[in-house]
Design an enzyme around this catalytic site. Structure first.
Site, PDB file in Angstrom:
ATOM      1  N   GLY A   1      11.339  -2.923   2.720  1.00 41.35           N
ATOM      2  CA  GLY A   1      11.889  -1.833   3.525  1.00 41.35           C
ATOM      3  C   GLY A   1      11.724  -0.478   2.884  1.00 41.35           C
ATOM      4  O   GLY A   1      12.523   0.423   3.113  1.00 41.35           O
TER       5      GLY A   1
ATOM      6  N   ARG B   1       0.836  -1.196   0.000  1.00 36.62           N
ATOM      7  CA  ARG B   1       0.000   0.000   0.000  1.00 36.62           C
ATOM      8  C   ARG B   1       0.875   1.251   0.000  1.00 36.62           C
ATOM      9  O   ARG B   1       2.058   1.205   0.361  1.00 36.62           O
ATOM     10  CB  ARG B   1      -0.945   0.023   1.204  1.00 36.62           C
ATOM     11  CG  ARG B   1      -0.258   0.134   2.580  1.00 36.62           C
ATOM     12  CD  ARG B   1      -0.217   1.543   3.124  1.00 36.62           C
ATOM     13  NE  ARG B   1       0.600   1.650   4.320  1.00 36.62           N
ATOM     14  CZ  ARG B   1       1.867   1.969   4.304  1.00 36.62           C
ATOM     15  NH1 ARG B   1       2.504   2.180   3.187  1.00 36.62           N
ATOM     16  NH2 ARG B   1       2.546   2.076   5.438  1.00 36.62           N
TER      17      ARG B   1
ATOM     18  N   GLY C   1       8.655   1.296   2.830  1.00 40.35           N
ATOM     19  CA  GLY C   1       7.443   1.986   3.272  1.00 40.35           C
ATOM     20  C   GLY C   1       6.218   1.600   2.468  1.00 40.35           C
ATOM     21  O   GLY C   1       5.201   2.292   2.501  1.00 40.35           O
TER      22      GLY C   1
ATOM     23  N   ASP D   1      -2.555   6.641  12.711  1.00 39.97           N
ATOM     24  CA  ASP D   1      -3.428   5.478  12.981  1.00 39.97           C
ATOM     25  C   ASP D   1      -3.355   5.020  14.430  1.00 39.97           C
ATOM     26  O   ASP D   1      -4.383   4.817  15.083  1.00 39.97           O
ATOM     27  CB  ASP D   1      -3.180   4.319  11.995  1.00 39.97           C
ATOM     28  CG  ASP D   1      -1.744   3.811  11.930  1.00 39.97           C
ATOM     29  OD1 ASP D   1      -0.852   4.408  12.571  1.00 39.97           O
ATOM     30  OD2 ASP D   1      -1.506   2.799  11.235  1.00 39.97           O
TER      31      ASP D   1
ATOM     32  N   SER E   1       4.838  -1.411   2.783  1.00 43.02           N
ATOM     33  CA  SER E   1       4.095  -2.361   3.592  1.00 43.02           C
ATOM     34  C   SER E   1       4.180  -3.809   3.145  1.00 43.02           C
ATOM     35  O   SER E   1       3.209  -4.555   3.232  1.00 43.02           O
ATOM     36  CB  SER E   1       2.633  -1.929   3.594  1.00 43.02           C
ATOM     37  OG  SER E   1       2.140  -2.070   4.853  1.00 43.02           O
ATOM     38  N   SER E   2       5.357  -4.199   2.671  1.00 39.22           N
ATOM     39  CA  SER E   2       5.530  -5.611   2.296  1.00 39.22           C
ATOM     40  C   SER E   2       5.330  -6.498   3.525  1.00 39.22           C
ATOM     41  O   SER E   2       4.829  -7.614   3.426  1.00 39.22           O
ATOM     42  CB  SER E   2       6.914  -5.839   1.703  1.00 39.22           C
ATOM     43  OG  SER E   2       7.900  -5.367   2.597  1.00 39.22           O
TER      44      SER E   2
ATOM     45  N   HIS F   1       1.487   8.224  10.835  1.00 43.34           N
ATOM     46  CA  HIS F   1       1.606   7.946  12.280  1.00 43.34           C
ATOM     47  C   HIS F   1       0.362   8.421  13.032  1.00 43.34           C
ATOM     48  O   HIS F   1       0.409   8.628  14.237  1.00 43.34           O
ATOM     49  CB  HIS F   1       2.872   8.580  12.879  1.00 43.34           C
ATOM     50  CG  HIS F   1       4.126   7.917  12.402  1.00 43.34           C
ATOM     51  ND1 HIS F   1       4.885   7.095  13.194  1.00 43.34           N
ATOM     52  CD2 HIS F   1       4.745   7.932  11.197  1.00 43.34           C
ATOM     53  CE1 HIS F   1       5.937   6.649  12.498  1.00 43.34           C
ATOM     54  NE2 HIS F   1       5.859   7.148  11.285  1.00 43.34           N
TER      55      HIS F   1
ATOM     56  N   ASP G   1      -2.034  -0.594   7.656  1.00 45.46           N
ATOM     57  CA  ASP G   1      -1.506  -1.426   6.577  1.00 45.46           C
ATOM     58  C   ASP G   1      -2.366  -2.671   6.352  1.00 45.46           C
ATOM     59  O   ASP G   1      -2.719  -3.005   5.215  1.00 45.46           O
ATOM     60  CB  ASP G   1      -0.071  -1.861   6.895  1.00 45.46           C
ATOM     61  CG  ASP G   1       0.836  -0.668   7.136  1.00 45.46           C
ATOM     62  OD1 ASP G   1       0.411   0.454   6.828  1.00 45.46           O
ATOM     63  OD2 ASP G   1       1.958  -0.864   7.627  1.00 45.46           O
TER      64      ASP G   1
END
Ligand code: NG1
Length: 452
Positions: free
Chosen positions: A130, A29, A132, A38, A134-135, A36, A179
């Site tokens: 890595g 996503r 951002g 959420d 959202s893997s 920050h 995420d």
């Protein structure tokens, strides 16, 4: 079947010498606004992207998982289902698989856990790690869906998203629920506005004349490494800020119960964003030393508990730390408000204003939340000079990617300009470094017999 799904299907067959019975696709996503926010109970505005993790799987007759990761040289890990599932060393990819499954087992009765089946799984992905995007949550969700499918357990997406947010604590992050919810609830051609505690999702139509262009800074922000400590520190500063506001309210004779900033926007408090802003300004200083924090709170135990919960330590270092609670809250409150404003801009098809909100979001993340870095700032600057209507870092920060709002007909020109500015002198170490994307569908389970 798309290419990645087909490749994973074939790779499962090559590895296990049998056909998989199901495939799970779980997308990454980007977040367009609300960073920050959420875990503070304030909204976000993300979308699922058309880059995913795919897992091909088959149920086993025992309770073991055999998992093979194509992107880690076909590394193969075996583990057993049980009430406790021991972790691999921090940062190992299989911890994300275990996190998703353990998160589900925690919701089940003990006797049910013993009766569950394990799986053979083969996974492959095209979400850069890595960065951002959202893997990690895509893998947590994909693994949980494999478990559910192998055991024929029905599920609803929203509660599963909430469970998966908790499940990811297993790897050590104290994150929010953006995420996992985006991964499960994303829809093509729509952004998601997510509100939390309780989770609520609203689909917002996306103007198809615009693309979201992702630019990779090349700085890895692996949340299993240094960025984990930095991320958790932000979470601790926010929780400490909440305690400071509480003690301010008590001192002014207005004590009431709330857990996160976002609760104050809801009944029975019904604050507006400007009420929140005023409260934070009146009750928080920009920066506190540990001693100042303790003296203001009058409660050392509560502060130490938060730091321990967020894995900040050792305790001997606390006196050297600084806690920028006032600045952090300024960012969170203003970014929550920008989510509301930008949602309105989208509804009014005012993409210029939407882009301006994105840029302000970046400035606030950089100056007040301190999660940017030189490379991300340079990327934003180049993007704004290359025809982007708005540009900002996306996700946790400390490296990773920016997202850029670009009119579709100008995308080629934008990419050329970025190649000749930001990327010109940098090693072409990561591939691909620019991804052109559109809002995409959330996770799906494909049953192989239906397309064999
Ligand atoms: P990424 O960028 O995937 O590490 C993290 C958190 C989100 C959210 C963002 C910042 C996790 C799994 N994800 O995302 O919940 O807080 O940072 O907006 O912790």
């Amino acid at each position: 079947m798309n290419d990645l799904i087909e490749k994973t299907h074939q790779a499962f067959f090559d590895y296990f010498a049998e056909k998989p019975s199901f495939l799970v696709r779980s997308p990454g996503r980007v977040n367009l606004l609300g960073e920050h926010t959420d875990y503070n109970g304030l909204p976000v505005l993300p979308m699922a992207i058309d880059h995913s993790i795919v897992i091909a799987g088959c149920a086993r007759n025992d309770n073991q998982f055999h998992v093979v990761a194509h992107d880690f040289n076909d590394e193969n890990v075996t583990f057993k289902l049980g009430v406790s599932i021991p972790k691999h060393p921090q940062g190992h990819w299989v911890n994300y698989v275990k996190a998703g499954i353990k998160g589900l087992l925690d919701k089940m009765e003990r006797k049910d856990v013993r009766a569950c089946k394990g799986c053979d799984l083969y996974m492959m992905g095209d979400i850069p790690y890595g960065s951002g995007l959202s893997s990690s949550s895509a893998l947590v969700v994909a693994s949980a869906l494999c478990f559910l499918q192998a055991n024929y357990i029905p599920f609803h997406r929203s509660p599963l998203a909430v469970w998966m947010a908790e499940a990811e604590y297993y790897v050590g992050t104290r994150g929010g629920g953006m995420d996992q919810a985006t991964c499960l609830l994303g829809e093509s051609d729509h952004l998601l506005k997510l509100d939390f505690f309780p989770l609520r999702a609203t689909q917002i139509p996306w103007d198809p004349n615009y693309s979201v262009v992702i630019c990779d800074s090349g700085v890895r922000a692996q949340k299993s490494e240094n960025a984990l400590q930095a991320y958790n520190f932000r979470s601790a500063e926010c929780r400490l800020g909440k305690l400071l506001i509480d003690s301010f309210l008590k001192r002014s004779g207005q004590s009431f119960s709330w857990e996160r900033l976002g609760d104050l926007l809801q009944k029975p408090h019904n604050y507006t964003y400007s009420d929140l802003d005023e409260l934070a300004r009146r009750s928080l200083k920009e920066v506190y030393s540990f001693d100042e924090l303790i003296s203001e709170l009058g409660d050392k135990k509560a502060a130490v508990k938060i730091l321990k919960d967020c894995s900040i330590g050792p305790a001997s270092t606390y006196s050297k730390l600084e806690f920028s609670c006032g600045k952090r809250f300024r960012h969170i409150i203003s970014d929550g408000w920008r989510v509301e404003q930008s949602r309105e801009s989208l509804m009014n098809q005012d993409m210029k204003k939407f882009g301006e909100c994105m840029l302000k979001g970046h400035q606030s993340a950089r100056d007040d939340f301190a999660i940017s870095c030189k490379e991300l700032n340079d990327l934003v600057e180049s993007a704004m000079e290359s025809g982007s209507l708005g540009s900002r870092l996306t996700g946790a920060g400390f490296g990773g990617c920016t997202i850029n709002l670009v009119p579709k007909k100008k995308v080629n020109n934008f990419v050329k300009k970025m190649e000749s500015t930001y990327y010109r002198d940098r090693a072409a170490s990561q591939d691909p470094r620019i991804l052109i994307t559109q809002p995409s569908n959330g996770a799906e389970i494909l049953i192989c017999s239906q397309f064999d």
